[in-house]
Design a protein around this motif. Structure first.
Motif, mmCIF file in Angstrom:
data_model
loop_
_atom_site.group_PDB
_atom_site.id
_atom_site.type_symbol
_atom_site.label_atom_id
_atom_site.label_comp_id
_atom_site.label_asym_id
_atom_site.label_seq_id
_atom_site.Cartn_x
_atom_site.Cartn_y
_atom_site.Cartn_z
ATOM 1 N N LYS A 58 0.850 -1.193 0.000
ATOM 2 C CA LYS A 58 0.000 0.000 0.000
ATOM 3 C C LYS A 58 0.891 1.250 0.000
ATOM 4 C CE LYS A 58 -3.408 -2.769 0.271
ATOM 5 N NZ LYS A 58 -4.090 -3.157 -0.928
ATOM 6 N N PRO A 59 0.448 2.335 -0.609
ATOM 7 C CA PRO A 59 1.264 3.562 -0.675
ATOM 8 C C PRO A 59 1.703 4.052 0.701
ATOM 9 C CG PRO A 59 -0.691 3.767 -2.048
ATOM 10 C CD PRO A 59 -0.835 2.488 -1.274
ATOM 11 N N GLY A 60 2.976 4.345 0.823
ATOM 12 C CA GLY A 60 3.517 4.928 2.043
ATOM 13 C C GLY A 60 3.807 3.948 3.166
ATOM 14 N N ILE A 61 3.653 2.649 2.927
ATOM 15 C CA ILE A 61 3.916 1.661 3.977
ATOM 16 C C ILE A 61 4.931 0.650 3.452
ATOM 17 C CG2 ILE A 61 2.960 -0.077 5.530
ATOM 18 C CD1 ILE A 61 0.240 1.196 5.218
ATOM 19 N N ASN A 62 6.137 0.656 4.018
ATOM 20 C CA ASN A 62 7.107 -0.367 3.631
ATOM 21 C C ASN A 62 6.958 -1.568 4.562
ATOM 22 O OD1 ASN A 62 8.630 0.106 6.020
ATOM 23 N ND2 ASN A 62 9.753 1.754 5.011
ATOM 24 N N GLU A 63 7.678 -2.650 4.293
ATOM 25 C CA GLU A 63 7.485 -3.873 5.060
ATOM 26 C C GLU A 63 7.850 -3.705 6.534
ATOM 27 O OE1 GLU A 63 8.122 -8.666 4.471
ATOM 28 O OE2 GLU A 63 8.703 -7.292 2.883
ATOM 29 N N SER A 64 8.888 -2.931 6.802
ATOM 30 C CA SER A 64 9.294 -2.675 8.187
ATOM 31 C C SER A 64 8.207 -1.896 8.933
ATOM 32 C CB SER A 64 10.607 -1.898 8.200
ATOM 33 O OG SER A 64 10.951 -1.519 9.500
#
Length: 95
Positions: A58-64
Motif C-alpha cells: 500500500k502507498p507509504g507503507i514499507n514492510e518494516s
C-alpha cells in the motif's frame, strides 16, 4: 471518652488493576491508534488474511513499517493472530 465520638482510622493501601487492557477484548476505543495504524486496521477489516508483504504494498507503507504497525495494534489489543502461516487476523475492537 466523655460524650464524644470515637473514630478509629485504618490506613491500608491496595495495589490493584481496575478494568482491562485498553482496546482489549472488552471492546475498547480506537482513540489510542495513530492514523496509519487505523489505516492498517481498516485494511485488515477488509481482508483479515493480509500478510505483512501485502500491507507493505500500500502507498507509504514499507514492510518494516507494516511490521511495526501490526506489532503496535497487537500490543494495544486491537488485533490478534489466529493460526500460523495460513491464519488470519482477528479484529478485537469495534470501528
Amino acid at each position: 471518652m466523655n460524650g464524644g465520638v470515637g473514630v478509629t482510622i485504618y490506613s491500608h493501601t491496595i495495589d490493584a488493576l481496575i478494568g482491562g487492557q485498553i482496546g482489549g477484548a472488552m471492546g475498547g476505543a480506537i482513540g489510542d491508534l495513530t492514523e496509519r495504524q487505523i489505516e492498517v486496521l481498516d485494511l485488515l477489516m477488509e481482508d483479515n488474511r493480509l500478510t505483512y508483504k501485502a500491507i507493505s504494498g500500500k502507498p507509504g507503507i514499507n514492510e518494516s513499517a507494516a511490521s511495526d504497525h501490526i506489532k503496535a495494534l497487537k500490543e494495544k489489543g486491537a488485533i490478534k493472530r489466529k493460526g500460523r502461516t495460513r491464519g488470519n487476523w482477528q479484529i478485537l475492537i469495534k470501528r
